[in-house]
Write a protein that holds these residues in place. Structure first.
Motif, PDB file in Angstrom:
ATOM      1  N   ARG A  78       1.243  -1.436  -0.090  1.00  0.00           N
ATOM      2  CA  ARG A  78       0.445  -0.052  -0.281  1.00  0.00           C
ATOM      3  C   ARG A  78       0.752   1.222   0.585  1.00  0.00           C
ATOM      4  O   ARG A  78       0.701   2.753  -0.220  1.00  0.00           O
ATOM      5  N   ARG A  79       1.519   1.242   0.243  1.00  0.00           N
ATOM      6  CA  ARG A  79       3.142   2.359   0.942  1.00  0.00           C
ATOM      7  C   ARG A  79       3.002   2.447  -0.602  1.00  0.00           C
ATOM      8  O   ARG A  79       3.578   3.960  -1.183  1.00  0.00           O
ATOM      9  N   ASP A  80       3.566   1.909  -0.964  1.00  0.00           N
ATOM     10  CA  ASP A  80       4.815   1.807  -2.226  1.00  0.00           C
ATOM     11  C   ASP A  80       3.121   2.535  -3.404  1.00  0.00           C
ATOM     12  O   ASP A  80       3.577   3.385  -4.099  1.00  0.00           O
ATOM     13  N   LEU A  81       1.995   1.876  -3.504  1.00  0.00           N
ATOM     14  CA  LEU A  81       0.381   2.521  -4.477  1.00  0.00           C
ATOM     15  C   LEU A  81       0.410   4.264  -3.813  1.00  0.00           C
ATOM     16  O   LEU A  81       0.103   4.394  -4.664  1.00  0.00           O
ATOM     17  N   MET A  82       0.464   4.455  -2.568  1.00  0.00           N
ATOM     18  CA  MET A  82       0.580   5.480  -2.600  1.00  0.00           C
ATOM     19  C   MET A  82       1.301   6.575  -3.090  1.00  0.00           C
ATOM     20  O   MET A  82       1.017   7.739  -3.553  1.00  0.00           O
ATOM     21  N   ARG A  83       3.196   5.797  -2.426  1.00  0.00           N
ATOM     22  CA  ARG A  83       3.715   7.158  -2.871  1.00  0.00           C
ATOM     23  C   ARG A  83       3.896   6.946  -4.860  1.00  0.00           C
ATOM     24  O   ARG A  83       3.175   8.151  -5.358  1.00  0.00           O
ATOM     25  N   THR A  84       3.044   6.694  -5.377  1.00  0.00           N
ATOM     26  CA  THR A  84       2.770   6.277  -6.824  1.00  0.00           C
ATOM     27  C   THR A  84       1.494   7.653  -7.147  1.00  0.00           C
ATOM     28  O   THR A  84       1.770   7.693  -8.000  1.00  0.00           O
ATOM     29  N   ALA A  85       0.691   6.714  -6.682  1.00  0.00           N
ATOM     30  CA  ALA A  85      -0.287   8.237  -6.914  1.00  0.00           C
ATOM     31  C   ALA A  85      -0.207   9.239  -6.094  1.00  0.00           C
ATOM     32  O   ALA A  85      -0.545  10.509  -7.156  1.00  0.00           O
ATOM     33  N   SER A  86       0.617   9.675  -5.285  1.00  0.00           N
ATOM     34  CA  SER A  86       1.247  10.925  -4.822  1.00  0.00           C
ATOM     35  C   SER A  86       1.896  11.572  -6.634  1.00  0.00           C
ATOM     36  O   SER A  86       1.328  13.110  -6.136  1.00  0.00           O
ATOM     37  N   LEU A  87       3.123  10.887  -6.765  1.00  0.00           N
ATOM     38  CA  LEU A  87       3.664  11.486  -7.710  1.00  0.00           C
ATOM     39  C   LEU A  87       2.254  11.183  -9.239  1.00  0.00           C
ATOM     40  O   LEU A  87       2.402  12.804  -9.545  1.00  0.00           O
ATOM     41  N   LEU A  88       1.477  11.033  -9.233  1.00  0.00           N
ATOM     42  CA  LEU A  88       0.884  10.608 -10.479  1.00  0.00           C
ATOM     43  C   LEU A  88      -0.825  11.716 -10.596  1.00  0.00           C
ATOM     44  O   LEU A  88      -0.790  13.111 -11.319  1.00  0.00           O
ATOM     45  N   CYS A  89      -0.595  11.840  -9.086  1.00  0.00           N
ATOM     46  CA  CYS A  89      -1.531  13.108  -8.862  1.00  0.00           C
ATOM     47  C   CYS A  89      -1.025  14.733  -8.655  1.00  0.00           C
ATOM     48  O   CYS A  89      -1.232  15.300  -7.681  1.00  0.00           O
ATOM     49  N   ALA A  90       0.474  14.687  -8.670  1.00  0.00           N
ATOM     50  CA  ALA A  90       0.911  15.875  -8.357  1.00  0.00           C
ATOM     51  C   ALA A  90       1.079  15.882  -7.191  1.00  0.00           C
ATOM     52  O   ALA A  90       0.639  17.630  -7.533  1.00  0.00           O
ATOM     53  N   GLY A  91       0.640  15.265  -5.798  1.00  0.00           N
ATOM     54  CA  GLY A  91       0.635  15.900  -4.842  1.00  0.00           C
ATOM     55  C   GLY A  91      -0.183  16.454  -3.746  1.00  0.00           C
ATOM     56  O   GLY A  91      -0.460  16.191  -2.717  1.00  0.00           O
ATOM     57  N   GLU A  92      -1.657  16.045  -4.812  1.00  0.00           N
ATOM     58  CA  GLU A  92      -3.447  16.003  -4.033  1.00  0.00           C
ATOM     59  C   GLU A  92      -3.406  14.524  -3.512  1.00  0.00           C
ATOM     60  O   GLU A  92      -4.144  13.437  -4.447  1.00  0.00           O
ATOM     61  N   GLU A  93      -2.708  14.926  -2.658  1.00  0.00           N
ATOM     62  CA  GLU A  93      -3.065  13.737  -1.631  1.00  0.00           C
ATOM     63  C   GLU A  93      -4.558  13.176  -1.320  1.00  0.00           C
ATOM     64  O   GLU A  93      -4.649  11.918  -1.343  1.00  0.00           O
ATOM     65  N   ALA A  94      -5.510  14.093  -1.324  1.00  0.00           N
ATOM     66  CA  ALA A  94      -6.822  13.519  -1.246  1.00  0.00           C
ATOM     67  C   ALA A  94      -7.363  12.659  -2.247  1.00  0.00           C
ATOM     68  O   ALA A  94      -7.066  11.552  -2.702  1.00  0.00           O
ATOM     69  N   SER A  95      -6.822  13.222  -3.832  1.00  0.00           N
ATOM     70  CA  SER A  95      -6.497  12.465  -5.089  1.00  0.00           C
ATOM     71  C   SER A  95      -6.065  11.158  -5.084  1.00  0.00           C
ATOM     72  O   SER A  95      -6.447   9.678  -5.187  1.00  0.00           O
ATOM     73  N   ALA A  96      -5.203  11.429  -4.154  1.00  0.00           N
ATOM     74  CA  ALA A  96      -3.976   9.742  -4.846  1.00  0.00           C
ATOM     75  C   ALA A  96      -5.140   8.772  -3.088  1.00  0.00           C
ATOM     76  O   ALA A  96      -4.809   7.564  -4.145  1.00  0.00           O
TER      77      ALA A  96
END
Length: 178
Positions: A18-36
């Motif tokens: 999950r942590r790896d997926l969150m990091r990837t999602a955070s980058l894809l969403c350009a830091g928008e944590e709620a979207s990630a």
């Protein structure tokens, strides 16, 4: 496979990745944590529903990254969808840094702004190639495109990032990866 075994296996996978997926999602969403977070939750739901296929995959993590990336691109393409804009949180309240631990906050903001200036496919290529350090072939497999497309999207994205960083007076060196 019994439902209890399936659930236990899925929970173990989620805890491990999950942590790896969150990091990837955070980058894809350009830091928008709620979207990630939404992106990861939707991805995990899809993975759970398809768990019998996921567990048979050569790499369940690669399967998960592909699902996450495809969902991100699909969501980004929805022209009718309106995004909420949020105000930045105070620096001390920021969640874990998706760029890297110990990076100063100014650099983090610059990099996330630069990432957000890219289109979804180019952003996905940059995240997969440069943050996750995947090779061209694996990036192409995840995105469902040719290696040539990955290379051209990467070159265009890096040129755009250089131009963006130059206009914001931040001179970071972005090197092409062969």
């Amino acid at each position: 496979m019994r439902d209890d075994d399936r659930s236990a296996e899925f929970v173990e996978f989620t805890r491990a990745h999950r942590r790896d997926l969150m990091r990837t999602a955070s980058l894809l969403c350009a830091g928008e944590e709620a979207s990630a977070e939404d992106l990861v939750q939707t991805t995990l739901t899809k993975l759970y529903l398809a768990w019998s296929r996921v567990r048979r995959a050569d790499s369940p993590l690669a399967y998960a990254r592909r699902t996450l990336t495809h969902h991100f691109i699909d969501e980004a393409k929805r022209a009718h969808r309106r995004r909420e804009s949020t105000m930045a949180e105070p620096a001390e309240a920021l969640p874990s840094d998706p760029v890297s631990a110990g990076t100063d906050l100014e650099l983090r903001e610059v990099m996330l702004a630069a990432l957000s200036s890219l289109g979804p496919r180019q952003r996905a290529v940059v995240v997969l190639r440069h943050w996750l350090d995947l090779d061209v072939a694996e990036t192409a497999r995840i995105l469902g495109c040719s290696a040539g497309t990955v290379k051209s999207q990467n070159a265009r994205a890096l040129a755009h990032l250089r131009a963006h960083l130059d206009t914001t007076d931040h001179h970071l060196i972005l090197e092409d990866t062969p």
